[in-house]
Design a protein around this motif. Structure first.
Motif, short mmCIF file in Angstrom:
data_model
loop_
_atom_site.label_atom_id
_atom_site.label_comp_id
_atom_site.label_asym_id
_atom_site.label_seq_id
_atom_site.Cartn_x
_atom_site.Cartn_y
_atom_site.Cartn_z
N SER A 36 7.84 -13.25 4.91
CA SER A 36 7.59 -11.97 5.58
C SER A 36 6.17 -11.49 5.32
O SER A 36 5.54 -11.87 4.33
N VAL A 37 5.70 -10.68 6.24
CA VAL A 37 4.42 -9.97 6.12
C VAL A 37 4.74 -8.51 6.45
O VAL A 37 5.22 -8.21 7.55
N THR A 38 4.50 -7.62 5.49
CA THR A 38 4.98 -6.24 5.61
C THR A 38 3.88 -5.23 5.28
O THR A 38 3.17 -5.40 4.28
N ASN A 39 3.79 -4.18 6.08
CA ASN A 39 2.94 -3.06 5.72
C ASN A 39 3.63 -2.31 4.58
O ASN A 39 4.79 -1.90 4.70
N LEU A 40 2.97 -2.17 3.46
CA LEU A 40 3.57 -1.55 2.28
C LEU A 40 2.53 -0.64 1.60
O LEU A 40 2.03 -0.95 0.51
N PRO A 41 2.16 0.47 2.23
CA PRO A 41 1.12 1.32 1.65
C PRO A 41 1.52 1.84 0.28
O PRO A 41 2.67 2.19 0.05
N PHE A 42 0.55 1.85 -0.63
CA PHE A 42 0.77 2.38 -1.97
C PHE A 42 0.64 3.90 -1.88
O PHE A 42 -0.39 4.42 -1.45
N PRO A 43 1.69 4.66 -2.29
CA PRO A 43 1.69 6.10 -2.10
C PRO A 43 0.72 6.86 -2.99
O PRO A 43 0.38 8.00 -2.72
N GLY A 44 0.28 6.22 -4.07
CA GLY A 44 -0.70 6.87 -4.93
C GLY A 44 -0.09 7.53 -6.14
O GLY A 44 1.08 7.32 -6.43
N PRO A 45 -0.84 8.33 -6.83
CA PRO A 45 -2.19 8.72 -6.45
C PRO A 45 -3.23 7.70 -6.92
O PRO A 45 -3.00 7.07 -7.93
N PRO A 46 -4.31 7.58 -6.24
CA PRO A 46 -4.51 7.96 -4.85
C PRO A 46 -3.84 6.95 -3.93
O PRO A 46 -3.62 5.81 -4.33
N PRO A 47 -3.53 7.33 -2.70
CA PRO A 47 -2.94 6.39 -1.74
C PRO A 47 -3.89 5.21 -1.49
O PRO A 47 -5.10 5.34 -1.65
N HIS A 48 -3.30 4.08 -1.13
CA HIS A 48 -4.10 2.87 -0.91
C HIS A 48 -3.41 2.02 0.16
O HIS A 48 -2.20 1.81 0.11
N ALA A 49 -4.19 1.52 1.13
CA ALA A 49 -3.64 0.62 2.15
C ALA A 49 -3.25 -0.69 1.47
O ALA A 49 -3.98 -1.20 0.60
N ARG A 50 -2.09 -1.24 1.86
CA ARG A 50 -1.62 -2.46 1.22
C ARG A 50 -0.64 -3.17 2.15
O ARG A 50 0.19 -2.54 2.79
N TYR A 51 -0.77 -4.50 2.22
CA TYR A 51 0.20 -5.34 2.90
C TYR A 51 0.79 -6.29 1.88
O TYR A 51 0.13 -6.63 0.88
N GLN A 52 2.03 -6.71 2.13
CA GLN A 52 2.70 -7.64 1.22
C GLN A 52 3.10 -8.90 1.99
O GLN A 52 3.65 -8.81 3.08
N VAL A 53 2.83 -10.06 1.38
CA VAL A 53 3.19 -11.35 1.95
C VAL A 53 4.12 -12.05 0.97
O VAL A 53 3.77 -12.21 -0.21
N LEU A 54 5.32 -12.44 1.43
CA LEU A 54 6.26 -13.19 0.60
C LEU A 54 6.23 -14.64 1.04
O LEU A 54 6.39 -14.94 2.23
N VAL A 55 6.04 -15.54 0.07
CA VAL A 55 5.93 -16.97 0.37
C VAL A 55 6.88 -17.76 -0.53
O VAL A 55 6.88 -17.58 -1.75
N GLN A 56 7.65 -18.64 0.09
CA GLN A 56 8.51 -19.58 -0.66
C GLN A 56 7.73 -20.89 -0.77
O GLN A 56 7.30 -21.44 0.24
N VAL A 57 7.55 -21.36 -1.98
CA VAL A 57 6.82 -22.59 -2.25
C VAL A 57 7.80 -23.63 -2.78
O VAL A 57 8.64 -23.31 -3.62
N THR A 58 7.71 -24.85 -2.29
CA THR A 58 8.49 -25.95 -2.84
C THR A 58 7.54 -26.89 -3.56
O THR A 58 6.59 -27.39 -2.95
N GLN A 59 7.79 -27.07 -4.87
CA GLN A 59 6.89 -27.88 -5.67
C GLN A 59 7.70 -28.81 -6.57
O GLN A 59 8.87 -28.58 -6.84
N ALA A 60 7.04 -29.87 -7.03
CA ALA A 60 7.66 -30.77 -7.99
C ALA A 60 7.88 -30.00 -9.28
O ALA A 60 7.06 -29.18 -9.68
N ALA A 61 9.00 -30.26 -9.93
CA ALA A 61 9.30 -29.57 -11.20
C ALA A 61 8.28 -29.97 -12.25
O ALA A 61 7.80 -31.10 -12.29
#
Length: 118
Positions: A92-117
């Motif tokens: 997902s890619v989501t607008n997730l503004p930080f409410p503050g103080p002080p407020p800050h523009a922020r987006y969140q990206v969730l990534v599933q990674v598959t890797q060797a153990a």
């Protein structure tokens, strides 16, 4: 290597993100723009791991945060170029503004990674 450190090195190597400090925690004196990385879930098996990585893009405004979230998403999908990364999927890619103080523009990206153990 710890997955957060691997992702940090991967993003740090991207010339499109050279003006974006990449950190594992929010700096005490938040700069105008930066990216944080945190493992927030996933599984660990005998032969592979599928960590869920949360990337937060903190920016001067929503437009800049959204654009950079797109750049980060593409870069994360390219992570399969690394030897021990089998797959990556942007959940997902989501607008997730930080409410503050002080407020800050922020987006969140969730990534599933598959890797060797490890």
């Amino acid at each position: 290597m710890i997955i957060e450190q691997l992702v940090k090195q991967w993003l740090d190597s991207d010339p499109h993100l050279q003006d974006w400090p990449v950190t594992l925690t929010v700096p005490p004196n938040r700069p105008t723009r930066f990216i944080t990385i945190e493992r927030t879930g996933g599984t660990q098996g005998r032969y592979s791991a599928t960590p869920l990585i949360t990337l937060q893009i903190w920016a001067e405004n929503r437009s800049e945060a959204a654009y950079t979230a797109g750049t980060v998403s593409i870069r994360m999908l390219e992570m399969t170029a690394l030897a021990d990364i089998a797959d990556t999927q942007v959940e997902s890619v989501t607008n997730l503004p930080f409410p503050g103080p002080p407020p800050h523009a922020r987006y969140q990206v969730l990534v599933q990674v598959t890797q060797a153990a490890q």
